[in-house]
Enzyme design. Structure first.
Site, PDB file in Angstrom:
ATOM      1  CB  ALA A 281      28.093  70.735  35.349  1.00  0.00           C
ATOM      2  CE1 TYR A 282      30.102  70.869  27.156  1.00  0.00           C
ATOM      3  CE2 TYR A 282      32.405  70.218  27.468  1.00  0.00           C
ATOM      4  CZ  TYR A 282      31.321  70.473  26.630  1.00  0.00           C
ATOM      5  OH  TYR A 282      31.465  70.309  25.286  1.00  0.00           O
ATOM      6  CB  SER A 283      33.966  67.035  32.623  1.00  0.00           C
ATOM      7  OG  SER A 283      34.726  68.174  32.295  1.00  0.00           O
TER       8      SER A 283
ATOM      9  CB  SER B 286      26.797  66.689  30.963  1.00  0.00           C
ATOM     10  OG  SER B 286      27.596  67.471  30.087  1.00  0.00           O
TER      11      SER B 286
END
Ligand code: ZN
Length: 657
Positions: free
Chosen positions: A553-555, A557
Site C-alpha cells: 500500500a505504501y509503495s 501510494s
C-alpha cells in the site's frame, strides 16, 4: 490613563540606569503610547572614565530596542557636553548628525543611539521620556490643533510646531524650550509628532507623561471624540484568498521582490475602509513621522497598484531634493491598502514588518477617527509628508539592512508539520526567511513556533473543507502561497499482500494520495499568483524506485503521488509553477522510529543499530534536517530551471541507482 508605577517593583531597580529601564518598560507596556521600537527615553549620569576623569554621560535608548522590553544594556552612553555643543551649530545634515552620534559613544559595542539624542541632551533634566501617544496625536493632527493644545495645556507644556525629526527639530526645540519654559513646565508637545516629559526623578518624569496623556484623553472625552464607533461584526465573510493573492502579486511586482501581505477583516477595519471619505482621510500622512517608514505616507484605496505606483513615481519625481538621495530609489509599492472587501491590508518585506505595519495602522485609524470627531483629521502638509518618506536617516537604515535571506517575503505551506521531516521543513523554511503555515492533525502544531512568521493550523488534510479553510487562513495571514510541501503521509506496519486489508488500503490512499490531489487543486490559483513562480515539493519515498516486501500500500501510494507530481509539472509549467519530488530513505529521527523498533529491525537483518542506520553506499545517516535542506534547495534559485525532477536522498541505494 493610569500610572503603572509600583514602589515594590521600583525597589528592585536601585541604580539610576536600572530605574530608567524600569519606567521605560512601563511606557512600553501601553501600546497607545509607543509601538514597535517607537518612542525613546534617556537619563543623564556622571561617570568616571579610565583616566579617572568625571564625564557627563547621556544614556539614550539605542536602536533595535523596544521600550516594552528594554534593559540597561539598551541605553547607549554618549558624551553629553559634545551633544549640547552640536545643538548650537547653524546646520548639520542628518547623515553628519548620525556620524557624530555614533562617534560620541562611550562604549564601542553599544547600539546606535536614537536620532532624537540631541533633543534629549538639550533638555536640562536628569530623566527625559518621549512617546507618540495616540490621544495627543488625535488632538495635534487637526486643523486647529495648535490652539486646542494651547487651551488644553496652558503654561504646563512647551509647544513646538511640526518639523521633521533630526537635527532641525533638536535645534528648534533648543530655541523654543528656554523661550517658553516657566515654573510650571512639565512637558513639551511636538505638533504632529508626540510628547516629551522630564524631571529629575524617573518616577516623576514617567508620571508627568501619564498625566499629560491623561489630560489629552479627558479632553477627547469631553469633546465627544473619545469613544470609537463599534460596528457590528459581519457574518460569513466571503472567500477572499484568490483576490488577496492577486493583490499581493501586484504589490510584490512593484516592490521588486516578494512581499508578505497581512489582512484584517475586523468590523472596525471594514467600517473604516467603507467610509465615503476614506480616500481623504487616508492620504494626509502618518499620525507621527515615526510610523511612516512602516506604513508609507499614503495608504492605497482599492486594488489598483499600478495607479498608486504611477502617482507615487510622479510625486517622487517632482519632490526629489538631492541627487545623492535620488540614487536610493524608493519602491513605489504601497504598505497599507484599504479595500472595501479585503479590509485593512499591510505589506512588509517580512511577516514581522507586515504585522507591525498592520498594528500601526490600526492605531492610525483610531487617531484619524478621533481627530475627525474633533473637527477633521489633518496630519502634515504634502511637502512634509513627502519629506518624511524621503528621510535620509530612514533611507540610510534601509540601505544598511543588507541582503535578505533566500526566501524572504515568500509564503510556504507544509503538511504533516508537527514532527519529523515536516517539522524540519518548517524550521528550514523559516531559517531561509519564508513565512510558514504548518498543517497537522496534532494540536501541538499551533505551538510549534512562537513567532510572527509562523501559523500552525490543526487540519485533517483528508477533509477538503478543512484544507480550504486552512488555505483561507494562510492567505489572510500572509497574503498568498509560493511554496507547497506535500509531506503528510502514513507508513503502516508491514503487511503481506496476501493479507491485505482493503479498508486500511483505502484509508492510506485517502491520506497519501487523494488528500494531495485536493490540496494541489485548491492551491493552484494561489501558486499561479506567486510573485516569483510557485513551487511544489512532494515528499516521495525510496519505495517508488525500490519497493519493499510487505509495503504494497505504501509503495503504491508513493508511486501514485509521484506520478501525480509529474503530471502537475507537465500541466503547470505554463503557470511558472515548478513541481519536484524528493525520495528519502531510512530517515530514522522521526516519531515512527523508537529506539525499540530500531533495535528490532536491526536485529532482523543481523546488524547493529548503527550499521542498520547507515546501510547505504555512503554509509551516511540521513536526518530529517538533511531532507529539509534538499527540499528548500529545490525551492531556491539553484533549481529555478528544474521541474518534474525526482531526487533521491538515501545515502545511495544500489536498487535505485
Ligand atoms: Zn519621536
Amino acid at each position: 490613563m493610569k500610572s503603572l508605577w509600583s514602589d515594590q517593583d521600583a525597589a528592585r531597580h536601585p541604580s539610576p540606569l536600572a530605574l530608567r529601564a524600569y519606567t521605560s518598560r512601563l511606557l512600553g507596556a501601553d501600546r497607545t503610547l509607543v509601538l514597535h521600537g517607537g518612542g525613546n527615553t534617556s537619563v543623564k549620569l556622571r561617570e568616571r572614565n579610565v583616566l579617572g576623569d568625571e564625564d557627563d554621560v547621556l544614556f539614550v535608548k539605542g536602536s533595535g530596542w523596544d521600550l516594552a522590553t528594554i534593559e540597561a544594556a539598551g541605553f547607549t552612553p554618549l558624551r553629553l557636553d559634545y551633544l549640547v555643543r552640536l545643538s548650537k551649530l547653524a546646520r548639520l545634515s542628518d547623515p553628519e548628525m548620525v556620524n557624530e552620534l555614533q562617534s560620541q559613544r562611550l562604549r564601542a559595542s553599544a547600539p546606535s543611539p536614537s536620532v532624537e539624542s540631541i533633543l534629549h541632551a538639550i533638555l536640562p533634566y536628569r530623566y527625559v521620556d518621549h512617546t507618540h501617544a495616540d490621544a495627543v496625536l488625535a488632538i495635534t493632527n487637526t486643523g486647529d490643533g495648535r490652539s486646542r493644545i494651547e487651551d488644553l495645556y496652558g503654561d504646563d507644556a512647551v509647544i513646538v510646531p511640526y518639523v521633521m525629526p533630526g537635527f532641525d527639530l533638536a535645534k528648534l526645540c533648543a530655541a523654543e524650550f528656554p523661550r517658553q519654559r516657566n515654573a510650571r513646565t512639565a512637558g513639551m508637545i511636538l505638533m504632529g509628532h508626540g510628547v516629551f516629559s522630564f524631571a529629575d526623578s524617573a518616577r516623576e518624569s514617567y508620571e508627568r507623561m501619564i498625566a499629560l496623556v491623561d489630560r489629552a484623553e479627558r479632553y477627547l472625552k469631553r469633546s465627544k471624540a473619545w469613544s470609537l464607533p463599534r460596528p457590528r461584526p459581519r457574518t460569513a465573510a466571503a472567500l477572499l484568498r484568490v483576490d488577496i493573492a492577486r493583490l499581493r502579486r501586484e504589490i510584490s511586482r512593484h516592490a521588486g521582490s516578494a512581499m508578505i501581505l497581512q489582512t484584517r477583516q475586523s468590523a472596525a477595519a471594514l467600517a473604516f475602509c467603507r467610509r465615503d471619505d476614506v480616500a481623504t482621510l487616508a492620504t494626509q500622512g502618518p499620525a507621527t513621522p515615526d510610523h511612516s517608514i512602516r506604513t508609507k505616507r499614503i495608504a492605497m484605496i482599492g486594488r489598483d497598484v499600478e495607479a498608486y505606483a504611477r502617482e507615487y513615481r510622479r510625486y517622487f519625481g517632482r519632490h526629489a531634493k538631492s541627487s545623492a538621495a535620488e540614487k536610493i530609489m524608493l519602491d513605489p509599492a504601497p504598505r497599507v491598502v484599504l479595500d472595501a472587501e479585503l479590509g485593512l491590508c499591510a505589506a512588509g518585506r517580512s511577516a514581522k514588518d507586515a504585522a507591525i505595519a498592520l498594528e500601526i495602522y490600526e492605531h492610525t485609524i483610531d487617531v484619524i477617527l478621533r481627530s475627525s470627531a474633533l473637527g477633521g483629521y489633518r496630519a502634515l502638509s504634502a511637502r512634509d509628508v513627502f519629506d518624511v518618506e524621503y528621510w535620509d536617516l530612514e533611507q540610510a537604515k534601509l540601505a544598511l539592512a543588507g541582503r535578505p535571506p533566500e526566501l524572504a517575503g515568500e509564503v510556504a505551506l507544509v503538511t504533516g508539520a508537527a514532527s519529523g521531516i515536516g517539522r524540519a521543513c518548517v524550521s528550514a523554511l523559516l531559517a531561509r526567511g519564508a513565512a510558514v503555515v504548518g498543517l497537522d492533525l496534532k494540536d501541538s502544531v499551533t505551538q510549534l513556533e512562537q513567532r510572527p512568521d509562523f501559523h500552525g493550523v490543526v487540519c485533517d488534510v483528508t477533509s477538503a473543507a478543512a484544507v480550504e479553510d486552512a488555505l483561507e487562513q494562510a492567505v489572510r495571514r500572509f497574503g498568498g502561497l509560493d511554496v507547497l510541501i506535500l509531506n503528510a503521509g502514513i507508513f503502516p506496519a508491514g503487511t503481506p499482500l496476501a493479507e491485505a486489508d482493503l479498508n486500511a488500503w483505502r484509508a492510506l490512499m485517502a491520506l497519501n494520495v487523494d488528500a494531495n490531489v485536493a490540496l494541489l487543486k485548491l492551491a493552484h490559483p494561489l501558486l499561479q499568483a506567486a510573485p516569483a513562480g510557485g513551487r511544489v515539493v512532494v515528499v516521495g519515498s525510496k519505495n517508488v524506485a525500490a519497493p519493499g516486501v510487505g509495503a504494497a500500500a505504501y509503495s503504491a501510494s508513493k508511486a501514485a503521488l509521484t506520478q501525480l507530481a509529474r503530471v502537475a509539472a507537465l500541466e503547470w509549467g505554463k503557470d511558472a509553477i515548478r513541481v519536484n519530488v524528493v525520495h528519502p530513505d531510512a530517515v530514522f529521527d522521526t516519531g515512527l522510529w523508537t529506539e525499540q523498533v530500531l533495535r528490532a529491525r536491526a536485529a532482523s537483518y543481523g546488524l547493529s543499530v548503527d550499521q542498520y542506520k547507515t546501510r547505504n553506499l555512503l554509509h551516511a545517516e540521513i536526518s530529517s534536517r538533511d531532507v529539509a535542506t534538499l527540499v528548500c534547495t529545490l525551492c531556491g534559485p539553484a533549481f529555478s530551471r528544474t521541474t518534474g525532477a525526482q531526487v533521491p536522498i538515501d545515502g545511495g541505494n544500489d536498487r535505485v541507482i
